[in-house]
Design an enzyme around this catalytic site. Structure first.
Site, PDB file in Angstrom:
ATOM      1  N   HIS A 275      33.923  43.032  42.096  1.00  0.00           N
ATOM      2  CA  HIS A 275      33.756  43.715  40.800  1.00  0.00           C
ATOM      3  C   HIS A 275      34.325  45.128  40.967  1.00  0.00           C
ATOM      4  O   HIS A 275      35.487  45.297  41.310  1.00  0.00           O
ATOM      5  CB  HIS A 275      32.261  43.662  40.445  1.00  0.00           C
ATOM      6  CG  HIS A 275      31.898  44.032  39.044  1.00  0.00           C
ATOM      7  ND1 HIS A 275      32.812  44.241  38.046  1.00  0.00           N
ATOM      8  CD2 HIS A 275      30.678  44.241  38.456  1.00  0.00           C
ATOM      9  CE1 HIS A 275      32.191  44.550  36.920  1.00  0.00           C
ATOM     10  NE2 HIS A 275      30.890  44.566  37.146  1.00  0.00           N
ATOM     11  N   HIS A 315      41.175  37.492  37.371  1.00  0.00           N
ATOM     12  CA  HIS A 315      40.077  37.929  36.512  1.00  0.00           C
ATOM     13  C   HIS A 315      39.425  36.715  35.879  1.00  0.00           C
ATOM     14  O   HIS A 315      40.105  35.734  35.590  1.00  0.00           O
ATOM     15  CB  HIS A 315      40.596  38.875  35.415  1.00  0.00           C
ATOM     16  CG  HIS A 315      39.510  39.721  34.852  1.00  0.00           C
ATOM     17  ND1 HIS A 315      38.680  39.270  33.852  1.00  0.00           N
ATOM     18  CD2 HIS A 315      39.100  40.961  35.185  1.00  0.00           C
ATOM     19  CE1 HIS A 315      37.808  40.214  33.589  1.00  0.00           C
ATOM     20  NE2 HIS A 315      38.023  41.253  34.379  1.00  0.00           N
ATOM     21  N   ASP A 371      41.931  47.085  38.634  1.00  0.00           N
ATOM     22  CA  ASP A 371      41.721  47.761  39.914  1.00  0.00           C
ATOM     23  C   ASP A 371      42.969  47.832  40.782  1.00  0.00           C
ATOM     24  O   ASP A 371      42.962  48.502  41.809  1.00  0.00           O
ATOM     25  CB  ASP A 371      40.611  47.047  40.707  1.00  0.00           C
ATOM     26  CG  ASP A 371      39.255  47.312  40.099  1.00  0.00           C
ATOM     27  OD1 ASP A 371      39.049  48.442  39.638  1.00  0.00           O
ATOM     28  OD2 ASP A 371      38.423  46.394  40.074  1.00  0.00           O
TER      29      ASP A 371
HETATM   30  N1  CMC Z   1      43.533  36.152  45.499  1.00  0.00           N
HETATM   31  C1  CMC Z   1      43.746  34.874  45.896  1.00  0.00           C
HETATM   32  N2  CMC Z   1      43.219  33.799  45.283  1.00  0.00           N
HETATM   33  C2  CMC Z   1      42.414  34.032  44.237  1.00  0.00           C
HETATM   34  C3  CMC Z   1      42.143  35.322  43.775  1.00  0.00           C
HETATM   35  C4  CMC Z   1      42.739  36.399  44.456  1.00  0.00           C
HETATM   36  N3  CMC Z   1      42.516  37.670  44.055  1.00  0.00           N
HETATM   37  N4  CMC Z   1      41.294  35.251  42.724  1.00  0.00           N
HETATM   38  C5  CMC Z   1      41.049  33.971  42.519  1.00  0.00           C
HETATM   39  N5  CMC Z   1      41.730  33.215  43.442  1.00  0.00           N
HETATM   40  C6  CMC Z   1      41.799  31.757  43.531  1.00  0.00           C
HETATM   41  C7  CMC Z   1      40.513  31.182  44.080  1.00  0.00           C
HETATM   42  O1  CMC Z   1      40.530  31.085  45.475  1.00  0.00           O
HETATM   43  C8  CMC Z   1      40.483  29.851  43.387  1.00  0.00           C
HETATM   44  O2  CMC Z   1      41.408  28.999  44.035  1.00  0.00           O
HETATM   45  P1  CMC Z   1      41.074  27.427  44.230  1.00  0.00           P
HETATM   46  O3  CMC Z   1      41.042  26.884  42.836  1.00  0.00           O
HETATM   47  O4  CMC Z   1      42.199  26.914  45.056  1.00  0.00           O
HETATM   48  O5  CMC Z   1      39.738  27.369  44.912  1.00  0.00           O
HETATM   49  C9  CMC Z   1      41.052  30.140  42.017  1.00  0.00           C
HETATM   50  O6  CMC Z   1      41.913  31.272  42.202  1.00  0.00           O
HETATM   51  C10 CMC Z   1      40.008  30.467  40.957  1.00  0.00           C
HETATM   52  O7  CMC Z   1      39.165  31.474  41.482  1.00  0.00           O
HETATM   53  P2  CMC Z   1      37.674  31.746  41.006  1.00  0.00           P
HETATM   54  O8  CMC Z   1      36.915  32.359  42.130  1.00  0.00           O
HETATM   55  O9  CMC Z   1      37.114  30.503  40.368  1.00  0.00           O
HETATM   56  O10 CMC Z   1      37.894  32.792  39.857  1.00  0.00           O
HETATM   57  P3  CMC Z   1      36.763  33.643  39.192  1.00  0.00           P
HETATM   58  O11 CMC Z   1      37.080  33.731  37.757  1.00  0.00           O
HETATM   59  O12 CMC Z   1      35.421  33.154  39.580  1.00  0.00           O
HETATM   60  O13 CMC Z   1      36.956  35.064  39.918  1.00  0.00           O
HETATM   61  C11 CMC Z   1      37.561  37.273  40.391  1.00  0.00           C
HETATM   62  C12 CMC Z   1      37.444  36.193  39.297  1.00  0.00           C
HETATM   63  C13 CMC Z   1      37.962  38.597  39.743  1.00  0.00           C
HETATM   64  C14 CMC Z   1      36.188  37.468  41.073  1.00  0.00           C
HETATM   65  C15 CMC Z   1      38.610  36.816  41.437  1.00  0.00           C
HETATM   66  O14 CMC Z   1      39.871  36.655  40.815  1.00  0.00           O
HETATM   67  C16 CMC Z   1      38.713  37.779  42.614  1.00  0.00           C
HETATM   68  O15 CMC Z   1      37.942  37.651  43.562  1.00  0.00           O
HETATM   69  N6  CMC Z   1      39.684  38.758  42.563  1.00  0.00           N
HETATM   70  C17 CMC Z   1      39.799  39.749  43.614  1.00  0.00           C
HETATM   71  C18 CMC Z   1      38.750  40.827  43.410  1.00  0.00           C
HETATM   72  C19 CMC Z   1      39.099  41.746  42.262  1.00  0.00           C
HETATM   73  O16 CMC Z   1      40.224  42.220  42.132  1.00  0.00           O
HETATM   74  N7  CMC Z   1      38.079  42.034  41.415  1.00  0.00           N
HETATM   75  C20 CMC Z   1      38.225  42.967  40.298  1.00  0.00           C
HETATM   76  C21 CMC Z   1      38.088  42.281  38.963  1.00  0.00           C
HETATM   77  S1  CMC Z   1      38.611  43.356  37.610  1.00  0.00           S
HETATM   78  C22 CMC Z   1      37.451  44.626  37.609  1.00  0.00           C
HETATM   79  C23 CMC Z   1      36.124  44.154  37.152  1.00  0.00           C
HETATM   80  O17 CMC Z   1      35.980  43.911  35.950  1.00  0.00           O
HETATM   81  O18 CMC Z   1      35.230  44.039  37.996  1.00  0.00           O
END
Ligand code: CMC
Length: 436
Positions: A275, A315, A371
């Site tokens: 986050h 995201h 971010d």
């Molecule tokens: N790098 C590599 N792979 C990723 C990433 C990433 N940053 N984000 C998601 N994935 C992959 C994940 O491994 C999964 O792959 P698979 O289907 O093969 O298992 C797929 O994409 C879907 O991921 P998810 O975890 O189901 O996606 P989510 O919607 O639950 O997570 C997120 C959203 C923001 C937590 C995630 O994209 C992430 O961890 N990003 C990196 C951390 C980050 O930059 N966070 C800031 C978010 S914006 C500021 C805020 O509002 O907090």
């Protein structure tokens, strides 16, 4: 039978149920059903009824809200109906905070009064300087922020009466006024620097920068571009509907806890690297990569899982682009004209270029989020990495408090208490310790 309904057949029993479909703003935005409507679906009278399983609440509307609208596929973000780019281009942060809290942009008189009231409440009780001294020299400033905001509630016990509009407004204003002071003091404690009281002749962002960076005996001067950029960053972070920390704000607040405790809770959720802690993690990642030519190798490491996630990418709701990231990327160039180029920008641009052409990221709809570039800007402004999530928290405070206020006025308010799908043992016979 109404056309706006679902007909559900339970194939276990042959029973047919009709569930009404509701439209918040017919026919534009996502329709919903009442989750409680499926509880009537049972196989027998003593059956608990059907639950919806939704880890991370990816498809659950936890409240009705009129504050922020996001269309993740189209990359739209609006506060109270106004496009984020218009607000970031034309408003001050306090103007946007007023909009979020009151539903309308202030006129000149309302703005002058709001600005003046906030400025008159930036001071912290002297006891907080002692409290901060109790933290170790290397305490993370986010931990200090959480501790101090939580403790503030003990100075204002009347704040528990969140149903009273005047009490609510007073404490919302206090938190918005004091959070930059708390943030700056946390930083100064970690560096062993003397605290500077707020100087209310300056704007919200200018005052904060001054409390952060002023040296004793030296007049503090700062380029207006830096002040304006920080303010725009606060605007871009001000609200983002029911994200992780805002959901915590509403969850804590739903037990009728005071707003200081609720903001402290929300800030702890923001702290995590998935986050608001992501901006800090992006900088550490860019530093680890070290140079542009090592980017392809790092991307391969992300894809194989060896390097974890690409921080600042992806995201839950934006699946096309994050409009905040687009604005921030533009701001970066303005800031670098004042501060000089940040060498990490070259690595970030290469990372973005390669990732956006890579099948792994394309197929998962992973794009740079807010971010990805904010950390590089903060670093160029002189903020240490561990202050990045604190900066996010300052901006987001207006959103958390607007959401809390909306919840306190909502006739549907109930204490947050989700259900679970229980997978554990059925009743087991107790085994005394000497027989285990
Ligand atoms: N790098 C590599 N792979 C990723 C990433 C990433 N940053 N984000 C998601 N994935 C992959 C994940 O491994 C999964 O792959 P698979 O289907 O093969 O298992 C797929 O994409 C879907 O991921 P998810 O975890 O189901 O996606 P989510 O919607 O639950 O997570 C997120 C959203 C923001 C937590 C995630 O994209 C992430 O961890 N990003 C990196 C951390 C980050 O930059 N966070 C800031 C978010 S914006 C500021 C805020 O509002 O907090």
């Amino acid at each position: 039978m109404s056309k706006d309904s679902l007909t559900i057949t339970d194939n276990r029993t042959g029973e047919i149920y009709e569930v009404p479909i509701h439209y918040p703003t017919y026919p534009k935005y996502a329709a919903y059903i009442d989750a409680a409507a499926i509880r009537q679906i049972k196989v027998s009278d003593d059956d608990f009824g059907l639950l919806a399983y939704d880890p991370g609440y990816g498809n659950t509307a936890s409240c009705k809200s009129k504050i922020t609208f996001i269309d993740g596929d189209k990359g739209i973000l609006r506060y109270r109906g106004y496009d984020i780019t218009d607000l970031a281009t034309n408003c001050t942060y306090l103007e946007v905070a007023y909009l979020l809290l009151n539903g309308e942009l202030p006129n000149e008189v309302q703005m002058a009064e709001w600005r003046e009231t906030v400025r008159m409440h930036t001071l912290l009780h002297e006891n907080f300087k002692d409290m901060l001294r109790g933290f170790r020299y290397d305490a993370h400033p986010m931990g200090m922020l959480v501790g101090v905001i939580g403790a503030l509630g003990t100075f204002y016990p009347d704040s528990k009466d969140g149903f009273d509009p005047e009490t609510r407004a007073r404490h919302i204003m206090r938190i918005i006024a004091k959070i930059p002071t708390i943030a700056a003091y946390s930083y100064r404690h970690s560096r062993g620097l003397p605290y500077f009281d707020p100087d209310n002749r300056f704007s919200y962002s200018h005052n904060f920068l001054r409390m952060m960076f002023k040296h004793p005996g030296v007049e503090y001067r700062i380029d207006p571009i830096i002040v304006r950029t920080l303010m725009v960053l606060f605007i871009l972070h001000a609200d983002h509907e029911q994200n992780c920390s805002t959901s915590v704000m509403r969850s804590v607040g739903s037990s009728l806890s005071d707003p200081y405790s609720s903001v402290a809770g929300a800030a702890t959720a923001l702290y995590g690297i998935r986050h608001g802690g992501a901006n800090e993690a992006v900088l550490r990642m860019l530093a680890e990569i070290g140079s542009k030519d090592r980017v392809p190798e790092f991307i391969e490491g992300v894809k194989s899982g060896e390097k974890g996630r690409l921080m600042g990418f992806g995201h839950r709701v934006y699946k096309n682009f994050d409009p905040r990231a687009t604005i921030i990327k533009g701001l970066a160039h303005e800031v670098f004209k004042v501060t000089g180029a940040n060498p990490l920008l070259e690595i970030a641009l290469e990372l973005e270029k390669i990732a956006l052409e890579d099948e792994y990221f394309i197929s998962r709809k992973l794009y740079p989020n807010v971010d990805f570039y904010s950390g590089i800007i903060y670093q160029s402004m002189g903020f240490p990495t561990d202050m990045f999530p604190v900066l996010f928290a300052i901006g987001r405070a207006a959103g958390w408090l607007s959401q809390w206020q909306e919840m306190m006025q909502d006739p549907d308010l109930r204490i947050v208490r989700p259900r679970q799908a229980y997978l554990g043992h059925d009743l087991r016979e107790f085994v005394p310790m000497n027989e285990r």
